[in-house]
Design a protein around this motif. Sequence first.
Motif, short mmCIF file in Angstrom:
data_model
loop_
_atom_site.label_atom_id
_atom_site.label_comp_id
_atom_site.label_asym_id
_atom_site.label_seq_id
_atom_site.Cartn_x
_atom_site.Cartn_y
_atom_site.Cartn_z
N LEU A 135 -14.25 -17.92 6.57
CA LEU A 135 -13.05 -17.12 6.82
C LEU A 135 -13.45 -15.66 6.99
O LEU A 135 -13.96 -15.05 6.06
N GLU A 140 -8.24 -9.61 0.19
CA GLU A 140 -6.85 -9.20 0.10
C GLU A 140 -6.00 -9.78 1.24
O GLU A 140 -4.80 -10.02 1.07
N GLU A 141 -6.62 -10.02 2.38
CA GLU A 141 -5.90 -10.54 3.53
C GLU A 141 -5.48 -12.00 3.34
O GLU A 141 -4.57 -12.47 4.04
N TYR A 142 -6.12 -12.69 2.41
CA TYR A 142 -5.81 -14.10 2.21
C TYR A 142 -4.93 -14.36 0.99
O TYR A 142 -4.59 -15.50 0.69
N GLY A 144 -1.87 -15.13 -0.90
CA GLY A 144 -0.67 -15.83 -0.48
C GLY A 144 -0.90 -16.82 0.65
O GLY A 144 -0.03 -17.65 0.94
N ALA A 145 -2.07 -16.75 1.29
CA ALA A 145 -2.37 -17.64 2.41
C ALA A 145 -3.22 -18.83 1.98
O ALA A 145 -3.27 -19.85 2.66
N LEU A 146 -3.94 -18.68 0.87
CA LEU A 146 -4.73 -19.79 0.36
C LEU A 146 -4.72 -19.76 -1.16
O LEU A 146 -4.57 -18.71 -1.78
N GLU A 147 -4.85 -20.94 -1.73
CA GLU A 147 -4.97 -21.07 -3.18
C GLU A 147 -6.14 -22.00 -3.46
O GLU A 147 -6.29 -23.04 -2.82
N LEU A 169 -6.11 -15.42 -5.21
CA LEU A 169 -6.53 -16.63 -4.48
C LEU A 169 -6.64 -17.84 -5.39
O LEU A 169 -6.92 -18.96 -4.91
N HIS A 171 -5.03 -20.59 -7.90
CA HIS A 171 -3.74 -21.15 -8.26
C HIS A 171 -3.57 -21.14 -9.78
O HIS A 171 -4.55 -21.04 -10.53
#
Length: 226
Positions: A135, A140-142, A144-147, A169, A171
């Motif tokens: 990736l 910081e860009e991820y 909420g986009a990945l866990e 990142l 969960h």
Amino acid sequence: MSTPDGSRDSAASPDQEGSEPAGADALKAFLGDAYEPMQQFAQLLIAHGEERGLIGPREIPRLWDRHLVNCSLLASVLPQSGRIADVGSGAGLPGIVIAIMRPNARVLLVESMVKRCEWLGEVSDRLGLSNVEVLNGRAEEYAGALEADAVTARAVAALDKLTRWAMPLVHVGGEMVVLKGASAEQEIESAQKALRKFAARDAAVQELTGPPGYSDARIVRATRGR
């Protein structure tokens, strides 16, 4: 002598011409099926790491002890399956090592530099690591986009800053597991505000014992709460 990532220099080192590292029998016993792909990864780093700006020339003689074994010890405490993210993967230390040692896990290598992402993709292809996803971007860009079930890092930042990058990142119920050195306890103390922000619990230092002839490693691990 301790190094910044917590390992110590030792006599165990690879030969630049490609022979097996010192203490190969102990390494084979420790790594098992991961030994051969790890040896291949070592040779790729020896052949191309310096020219591509991934490791310095002084690191080649201590590649196994300071880097590969150090990262292997981290990998040994990570989940066997699920999603594992490596923040600031760089040369693939520890991300590629984790992918080798955890073939049933999905390993996400988060790296902001395009050239390093290209390296990570090339190495994954060469080693046949179908469990790797590279990736390109900052952690910081991820958010909420990945866990992930676990998020790792090595030599990226102090724990206070690293917690703010890595914990988003993870969960709930997952772990941040990062390699640290002699100041790990002090870093935990300095990171209390950031750890509380993510309701992180059980933040502690753990010592990991290396195979005979190789250095130990220190990690900090913390579980994300609700």
